[in-house]
Every structure is written in structure tokens, then in C-alpha cells.
Design a protein around this motif. Structure first.
Motif, mmCIF file in Angstrom:
data_model
loop_
_atom_site.group_PDB
_atom_site.id
_atom_site.type_symbol
_atom_site.label_atom_id
_atom_site.label_comp_id
_atom_site.label_asym_id
_atom_site.label_seq_id
_atom_site.Cartn_x
_atom_site.Cartn_y
_atom_site.Cartn_z
ATOM 1 N N MET A 1 36.518 -10.050 22.819
ATOM 2 C CA MET A 1 35.242 -9.664 22.144
ATOM 3 C C MET A 1 34.448 -9.106 23.642
ATOM 4 O O MET A 1 34.393 -9.942 24.440
ATOM 5 C CB MET A 1 34.485 -10.394 21.523
ATOM 6 C CG MET A 1 34.826 -10.461 20.097
ATOM 7 S SD MET A 1 33.516 -11.253 18.853
ATOM 8 C CE MET A 1 34.659 -12.610 18.585
ATOM 9 N N ASN A 2 33.668 -8.077 23.468
ATOM 10 C CA ASN A 2 32.974 -7.692 24.550
ATOM 11 C C ASN A 2 31.595 -7.932 24.180
ATOM 12 O O ASN A 2 31.060 -7.455 23.264
ATOM 13 C CB ASN A 2 33.095 -6.325 25.016
ATOM 14 C CG ASN A 2 32.568 -5.646 26.067
ATOM 15 O OD1 ASN A 2 31.859 -6.370 26.703
ATOM 16 N ND2 ASN A 2 32.680 -4.655 26.601
ATOM 17 N N ARG A 59 24.811 -8.296 24.600
ATOM 18 C CA ARG A 59 24.855 -7.993 23.145
ATOM 19 C C ARG A 59 23.708 -8.889 22.340
ATOM 20 O O ARG A 59 22.941 -8.731 21.451
ATOM 21 C CB ARG A 59 26.186 -8.492 22.612
ATOM 22 C CG ARG A 59 26.266 -8.338 21.249
ATOM 23 C CD ARG A 59 27.517 -8.818 20.830
ATOM 24 N NE ARG A 59 27.985 -8.395 19.293
ATOM 25 C CZ ARG A 59 29.116 -8.709 18.613
ATOM 26 N NH1 ARG A 59 30.105 -8.466 19.469
ATOM 27 N NH2 ARG A 59 29.280 -8.640 17.226
ATOM 28 N N HIS A 71 25.766 -4.810 12.624
ATOM 29 C CA HIS A 71 27.259 -4.537 12.237
ATOM 30 C C HIS A 71 27.343 -3.913 10.755
ATOM 31 O O HIS A 71 28.235 -2.915 10.607
ATOM 32 C CB HIS A 71 28.059 -5.961 12.480
ATOM 33 C CG HIS A 71 29.597 -5.622 12.488
ATOM 34 N ND1 HIS A 71 30.195 -6.391 13.273
ATOM 35 C CD2 HIS A 71 30.407 -4.964 11.315
ATOM 36 C CE1 HIS A 71 31.806 -6.149 12.835
ATOM 37 N NE2 HIS A 71 31.619 -5.092 11.909
ATOM 38 N N THR A 83 36.116 -3.410 12.975
ATOM 39 C CA THR A 83 36.145 -4.642 13.520
ATOM 40 C C THR A 83 35.099 -5.014 14.454
ATOM 41 O O THR A 83 34.426 -3.702 14.988
ATOM 42 C CB THR A 83 37.371 -4.563 14.430
ATOM 43 O OG1 THR A 83 37.308 -3.408 15.297
ATOM 44 C CG2 THR A 83 38.614 -4.133 13.398
ATOM 45 N N ASP A 84 35.124 -5.997 14.995
ATOM 46 C CA ASP A 84 33.742 -6.492 16.035
ATOM 47 C C ASP A 84 34.241 -5.653 17.286
ATOM 48 O O ASP A 84 33.362 -5.246 17.880
ATOM 49 C CB ASP A 84 34.006 -8.068 16.197
ATOM 50 C CG ASP A 84 32.685 -8.391 16.958
ATOM 51 O OD1 ASP A 84 31.762 -8.211 16.102
ATOM 52 O OD2 ASP A 84 32.745 -9.047 18.078
ATOM 53 N N GLU A 85 35.372 -5.373 17.626
ATOM 54 C CA GLU A 85 35.668 -4.484 18.847
ATOM 55 C C GLU A 85 35.237 -3.150 18.593
ATOM 56 O O GLU A 85 34.911 -2.522 19.732
ATOM 57 C CB GLU A 85 37.296 -4.635 19.124
ATOM 58 C CG GLU A 85 37.656 -5.864 19.653
ATOM 59 C CD GLU A 85 38.149 -6.835 18.515
ATOM 60 O OE1 GLU A 85 37.919 -6.631 17.425
ATOM 61 O OE2 GLU A 85 37.838 -8.280 19.006
ATOM 62 N N GLU A 86 35.219 -2.499 17.379
ATOM 63 C CA GLU A 86 34.954 -1.246 17.218
ATOM 64 C C GLU A 86 33.310 -1.287 17.393
ATOM 65 O O GLU A 86 32.798 -0.338 17.896
ATOM 66 C CB GLU A 86 35.202 -0.605 15.862
ATOM 67 C CG GLU A 86 36.748 -0.161 15.723
ATOM 68 C CD GLU A 86 36.909 0.078 14.298
ATOM 69 O OE1 GLU A 86 37.141 1.429 13.962
ATOM 70 O OE2 GLU A 86 36.893 -0.856 13.493
ATOM 71 N N TYR A 87 32.729 -2.161 16.717
ATOM 72 C CA TYR A 87 31.216 -2.342 16.475
ATOM 73 C C TYR A 87 30.489 -2.273 17.918
ATOM 74 O O TYR A 87 29.669 -1.583 18.368
ATOM 75 C CB TYR A 87 30.769 -3.563 15.675
ATOM 76 C CG TYR A 87 29.489 -3.754 15.730
ATOM 77 C CD1 TYR A 87 28.397 -3.047 15.160
ATOM 78 C CD2 TYR A 87 29.195 -5.064 16.541
ATOM 79 C CE1 TYR A 87 27.196 -3.531 15.521
ATOM 80 C CE2 TYR A 87 27.965 -5.718 16.475
ATOM 81 C CZ TYR A 87 27.015 -4.795 16.030
ATOM 82 O OH TYR A 87 25.377 -5.133 16.211
ATOM 83 N N GLY A 90 31.245 -0.209 21.708
ATOM 84 C CA GLY A 90 31.411 1.490 21.207
ATOM 85 C C GLY A 90 30.526 2.143 20.269
ATOM 86 O O GLY A 90 29.704 2.927 20.764
#
Length: 123
Positions: A1-2, A59, A71, A83-87, A90
């Protein structure tokens, strides 16, 4: 996660300018900007990596206790689960980049803080 994002130079300057004009902290301005972007039903375009030379934001600072709500709102805007990575960063950053232009436009139309707050409350 970022857990961090980088804004464009335009967004960094707009946040600075809006903060000095309204005395609203950047994290709150970011939340307003994302909310304004979510009102637009058109899909957002992801920010290009070359354009991300502005502020580095954490974040937790930008979404705080409302992270799950943002989200969910962004997923609802896309009409699908994400997904959390898309959210983050990005999609959140794409809404921020579009929303800050809308927010700056609102301030320019209002011409002062009082008119700006009234315009935001009327939406």
C-alpha cells in the motif's frame, strides 16, 4: 500500500493561494476539492507522473478519519469496487487534481472568502 501522494505543481500553488486567501488548511481544502470532483459524473483522468512535481502529502493527513468514506465515495463514483491500490494515490489524486481546479474557479467567481464560503455551502 502507498501512503503518500505527490500533487502537480498547479495543485500545490492553488492550495497555497487558497490557504492564504481563506485561512483554510490544505488538508481541508483537499477534502473540499475531492468532494467537488465527485459531484461531476464524468470519469477522472489519472495524473501523469511527469506532472507530479508539487507537494508530497501523507494519506493520513489528507483523508484523516474519513479515509474509508472517501474510498467508498470514489468507488461509488466509478460504480464498482476498487482496491486500496487503485484508490490511493491514483484515483484520489486524480479527483484532487480535477477538484482543485473547480475549487479555484469557485474562489475566483466569488472574489472573496465570504462569497467563496457561501458558494460552497449552497452546493
Amino acid at each position: 500500500m502507498n501512503f503518500s501522494l505527490k500533487t502537480s505543481k498547479y495543485t500545490a500553488e492553488a492550495l497555497k493561494q487558497l490557504q492564504s486567501s481563506t485561512n483554510i488548511t490544505p488538508n481541508i481544502l483537499i477534502r473540499y476539492a475531492v468532494a467537488l470532483s465527485l459531484k461531476n459524473s464524468e470519469p477522472v483522468s489519472p495524473a501523469g507522473k511527469e506532472a507530479l512535481d508539487g507537494l508530497a502529502l501523507n494519506r493520513n493527513t489528507v483523508t484523516g478519519e474519513f479515509d474509508y468514506i472517501f474510498h467508498a465515495l470514489i468507488a461509488q463514483h466509478l460504480k464498482r469496487e476498487i482496491t486500496d491500490e487503485e484508490y490511493f494515490p491514483g484515483l484520489f489524486n486524480a479527483h484532487l487534481e480535477r477538484g482543485i481546479r473547480l475549487l479555484s474557479g469557485e474562489y475566483k467567481m466569488a472574489k472573496n472568502s465570504e462569497g467563496f464560503f457561501r458558494a460552497l455551502l449552497s452546493q
